[in-house]
Enzyme design. Structure first.
Site, PDB file in Angstrom:
ATOM      1  N   CYS B 161       0.627  -0.907   0.048  1.00 45.60           N
ATOM      2  CA  CYS B 161      -0.061   0.125  -0.412  1.00 45.60           C
ATOM      3  C   CYS B 161       0.874   0.849   0.286  1.00 45.60           C
ATOM      4  CB  CYS B 161      -1.176  -0.098   1.362  1.00 45.60           C
ATOM      5  SG  CYS B 161      -1.837  -1.355   1.201  1.00 45.60           S
ATOM      6  N   HIS B 294      -2.240   8.362   6.427  1.00 48.37           N
ATOM      7  CA  HIS B 294      -2.502   6.797   5.513  1.00 48.37           C
ATOM      8  C   HIS B 294      -4.150   7.005   6.334  1.00 48.37           C
ATOM      9  CE1 HIS B 294      -1.614   3.781   3.433  1.00 48.37           C
ATOM     10  NE2 HIS B 294      -1.338   3.383   4.868  1.00 48.37           N
ATOM     11  N   GLU B 305      -0.091   5.504  13.575  1.00 48.75           N
ATOM     12  CA  GLU B 305      -0.154   6.914  12.549  1.00 48.75           C
ATOM     13  C   GLU B 305      -0.280   7.501  13.726  1.00 48.75           C
ATOM     14  OE1 GLU B 305      -2.128   7.474   8.718  1.00 48.75           O
ATOM     15  OE2 GLU B 305      -1.082   8.918   8.496  1.00 48.75           O
ATOM     16  N   LYS B 324      -9.049   8.511   2.233  1.00 49.01           N
ATOM     17  CA  LYS B 324      -9.844   7.605   1.854  1.00 49.01           C
ATOM     18  C   LYS B 324     -11.073   7.566   2.287  1.00 49.01           C
ATOM     19  CE  LYS B 324      -5.137   4.945   1.990  1.00 49.01           C
ATOM     20  NZ  LYS B 324      -4.188   6.036   2.592  1.00 49.01           N
ATOM     21  N   HIS B 329      -9.452   3.205  -0.016  1.00 49.90           N
ATOM     22  CA  HIS B 329      -8.345   2.423   0.231  1.00 49.90           C
ATOM     23  C   HIS B 329      -7.717   2.497  -1.459  1.00 49.90           C
ATOM     24  CE1 HIS B 329      -3.979   1.737   1.031  1.00 49.90           C
ATOM     25  NE2 HIS B 329      -3.833   1.020   2.061  1.00 49.90           N
ATOM     26  N   PHE B 387       1.665  -3.191   3.932  1.00 54.16           N
ATOM     27  CA  PHE B 387       2.070  -4.760   4.395  1.00 54.16           C
ATOM     28  C   PHE B 387       4.083  -4.729   4.364  1.00 54.16           C
ATOM     29  CE2 PHE B 387      -1.886  -7.527   3.959  1.00 54.16           C
ATOM     30  CZ  PHE B 387      -2.266  -6.419   4.072  1.00 54.16           C
TER      31      PHE B 387
END
Lengths: 352, 398
Positions: B161, B294, B305, B324, B329, B387
């Site tokens: 991502c 994010h 975060e 998002k 996402h 990831f």
């Protein structure tokens, strides 16, 4: 002032087993369409429960990476950069089959978690506790060269001192049946070597090859990586210009090259590119390596290991000679690779 | 302090629009693009919401002008639509081979959308077999390059991502070091059953509109998108007298080295990535006017975060939001569409809202911007994590 980039350590897991001093003496030419890697024992490196859960791509990557680090005696890394053409195929295929066969029910996350292309780089970082820069390139036959280019940029620019860079690709069931269906991989009943090949497609070989690169040399360094370039498309007629421009950027010309390392794959529809490149260096020795490693998107990483070995040893094992040439001291070695007329790369190594 | 690398064009297709203008309109009107899945059958249809582009593959083929027998996947087609726009805005002439041009794309699923349809059918149906090659991630990039007529340094990054942030970062570095004169950077990912089920097994898909940084957030909405930006060297921009939309000022990549999928509790990787981006850009945290976080709306990401933001900015965390909540996402494309939004934020002097937020998280006092806010913006920081512990930060400036 540009910094330099030296190959300080190499690690390999391949159809010929792991990287070792008599690797080329013991190597046996591949004649099968799918050459599986000879798996080493992983129990010194990976916990038993993890060994069961990890795909062979992850394990081969971890092993080859550690071998490259051990040889270089490096533990502090500024970057871990990997390349892979097909990614973590075993886990991707496993998860996909479960989705399709069970109609999106009864799924568990493990294979999905391990299916992303950056899994090997991530697992190496996790194992080493390495919080540094971590990239994964997935662009067919230049996946490794892209990783190498990134490494070179960082080392030459002074942004990094030590980098672990490598390539991994694994064979997995159905995907390879499909690759055979469209002739990318030779059929199971074809038993050809690269030299005797009379058909399209390749003998595919899985494995992992890693390098520890450093901005400083040592007495044990294999070679210096001078430059690398990648190009998505190139007509055969443009090869000479492609090579000359690359050498020119490095203020060199064809005469300095003492040996070529070519990515001949036994695919008769495209191997003429290598022949064409060879013609530019008619009297120089031409080496090949995919007959020992097999072809894969990242086989060229093993090609670089082969070139590095030759430069360090200052001698050429007989079984990697594609075409003999005049005997001259080995100073500069030029590597060229392409796949199906696309994703061309040049890598220039120099004796360190 | 360097001025950064100039952005001269951008293109985007997402659930909130098929062009930069359409995306800006939706963002400025707080119009969310989250819906039920229409383009493929899945048993999860009633349980998840997604950021889907409401064009069938046939529609995409028509828009691009493809004829039968092509081997483009949905990922490739979305990529082509976005990349063409970017090229057009930057007025690139790719025929001039004396200008060294590159393409750095990114994808996480590659051709999975086609593979999952025909995985078994390939064995019987010869008519389908031309799609087999398109599975490999790098092929979508080859296809985009071919469509644009681009010959040069072409590569693909796949770090889940955070992929597109890394593509943008690499592009900026290759311009700075003088290897390339101009480069098209970005990413593309189509929705697929594979990723939908993957995230579902991790139990991080929300059955409602995702609510980034909300105490009661239930997970993410998956999305699909593609976005590309054109970066050019100072010399070329000066020579061609081009308009610079914004600049890539800083960037940083670090690994959390904590877990294959989960983020560490103190957001170590994210913190390190932001620190590196400040250092590269020669920017002080207090100079950041807006953070495009994010903010996936998973319990784990937003907590991690948020802690990283507090570490990087102290108690003075700038205005922030997660877009998002508009797009879902979009995985490997996420950082590219968010880079486009960051450029728009600078150009328009506008902070885009974090939709569906109601309750502050109990762990800290971080409240996202919930309405459109007009203010002058010089620097935007954009985070993207993936990831494998992959953490990336971009800083875009005027």
């Amino acid at each position: 002032m540009k910094e330099k980039c030296f190959i300080r350590g190499i690690g390999v897991v391949s159809a010929q087993g792991i990287w070792r001093s008599d690797f080329f003496d013991e190597a046996v030419e591949i004649t099968v369409s799918k050459a599986y890697a000879e798996q080493p024992s992983y129990k010194e490196l990976i916990a038993p429960n993890m060994i069961r859960r990890m795909s062979k791509g992850i394990k081969m990557g971890i092993y080859a990476a550690q071998q490259a680090l051990d040889e270089a005696g490096v533990s502090e890394l500024d970057a871990v950069i990997t390349g892979t053409g097909l990614g973590c195929l075993e886990d991707s295929e496993k998860f996909l089959k479960n989705v399709l066969d069970n109609d999106e029910e009864f799924l568990t996350p493990t294979s999905f978690i391990q299916s992303t292309h950056n899994t090997v780089g991530a697992q190496i970082a996790l194992r080493l506790g390495c919080k540094a820069y971590n990239f994964t390139y997935v662009n067919g036959a230049v996946s490794f060269e892209s990783a190498l280019l990134d490494s070179l940029e960082q080392l030459q620019g002074g942004d990094a001192h030590s980098i672990l860079v490598g390539g991994i690709d694994e064979i997995s069931g159905h995907t390879f049946t499909l690759k055979q269906l469209i002739g990318e991989v030779k059929a199971d009943d074809v038993q050809e070597t690269i030299r005797t090949s009379n058909s399209a497609g390749v003998n595919y070989g899985e494995g992992a090859t890693f390098f520890t690169l450093s901005h400083v040399s040592s007495v044990d360094s294999y070679a210096e990586v001078v430059d690398v370039c990648v190009q998505n498309r190139l007509d055969k007629e443009e090869l000479a210009d492609f090579v000359d421009r690359f050498l020119d950027v490095n203020k060199l010309d064809r005469s300095v090259i003492s040996a070529l390392v070519l990515g001949n794959s036994g695919d008769i529809t495209y191997d003429h590119y290598f022949e064409e490149l060879g013609k530019l260096f008619e009297d120089r020795v031409q080496l090949y390596y995919k007959h020992l490693y097999g072809h894969s998107d990242i086989a060229s990483a093993f090609g670089m290991a082969t070139a590095a070995y030759v430069l360090k040893e200052q001698s050429i094992p007989e079984n990697i000679v594609w075409k003999a040439g005049k005997q001259i001291p080995l100073t500069y070695v030029l590597l060229y690779n392409q796949y199906k007329g696309r994703d061309h790369s040049l890598v220039l190594l120099k004796r360190s | 302090m360097s001025r950064g690398v100039g952005i001269t064009g951008m293109g985007i297709v997402s659930a909130i629009g098929l062009s930069v203008e359409e995306n800006l309109l939706a963002l400025s009107q707080s119009r969310c693009g989250i819906s039920r899945i229409d383009n493929f059958d899945t048993r999860h249809r009633d349980n998840v919401l997604v950021g889907e582009i409401k064009l069938s593959n046939r529609d995409l083929e028509d828009r691009i002008g493809l004829t039968k027998g092509h081997s483009l996947t949905r990922t490739g087609m979305l990529g082509i639509l976005a990349a063409r726009q970017a090229l057009q805005q930057a007025e690139l002439d790719l025929k001039d081979t004396s200008i060294r041009t590159g393409l750095i794309s990114s994808t996480s699923v590659g051709g999975m959308d086609v593979t999952e349809k025909y995985f078994y059918a390939y064995m019987q149906d010869v008519e389908l077999q031309h799609y087999i090659r398109s599975h490999d991630a790098g092929v979508s990039t080859q296809q985009i390059a071919d469509d644009l007529g681009l010959r040069g340094a072409v590569t693909t990054i796949s770090t889940a991502c955070s992929s597109a942030a890394n593509a943008i970062m690499l592009g900026a570095r290759l311009i700075k070091s003088g290897r390339l004169d101009r480069v098209i950077v970005g990413g593309t990912d189509a929705l697929s059953k594979f990723t939908l089920n993957g995230f579902n097994t991790l139990m991080i898909l929300s059955d409602t509109y995702c609510r980034p940084f909300d105490q009661h957030r239930k997970g993410l909405n998956l999305g699909e998108a593609a976005a590309y930006l054109v970066l050019e060297s100072e010399e070329l921009i000066a020579k061609e007298e081009k308009t610079v939309l914004a600049r890539v000022v800083g960037y940083g990549n670090a690994n959390d080295a904590f877990h294959q999928t989960a983020s560490s509790e103190n957001g170590e990787g994210a913190f390190l990535a932001m620190q590196k981006a400040f250092a590269v850009g020669g920017i002080e945290p207090r100079q950041i006017d807006y953070i495009n976080v994010h903010g996936t709306a998973t319990p784990n990401n937003d907590l991690s975060e948020g802690r990283a933001l507090l570490r990087a900015f102290g108690e003075k965390v700038p205005i922030f939001s997660s877009t998002k909540s508009f797009t879902g996402h979009t995985l490997a494309a996420a950082a590219a569409i968010e880079a486009v939004y960051s450029v728009l934020a600078i150009q328009e002097g506008m902070v885009f809202p974090n939709l569906h937020f109601e309750t502050a998280m109990e762990e800290f006092d971080l409240i996202p911007q919930v309405d459109v806010l007009h203010k002058e913006i010089d620097y935007v920081l954009s985070n993207s994590f993936g990831f494998g512990g992959n953490c990336s930060t971009l800083i875009l400036g005027r």
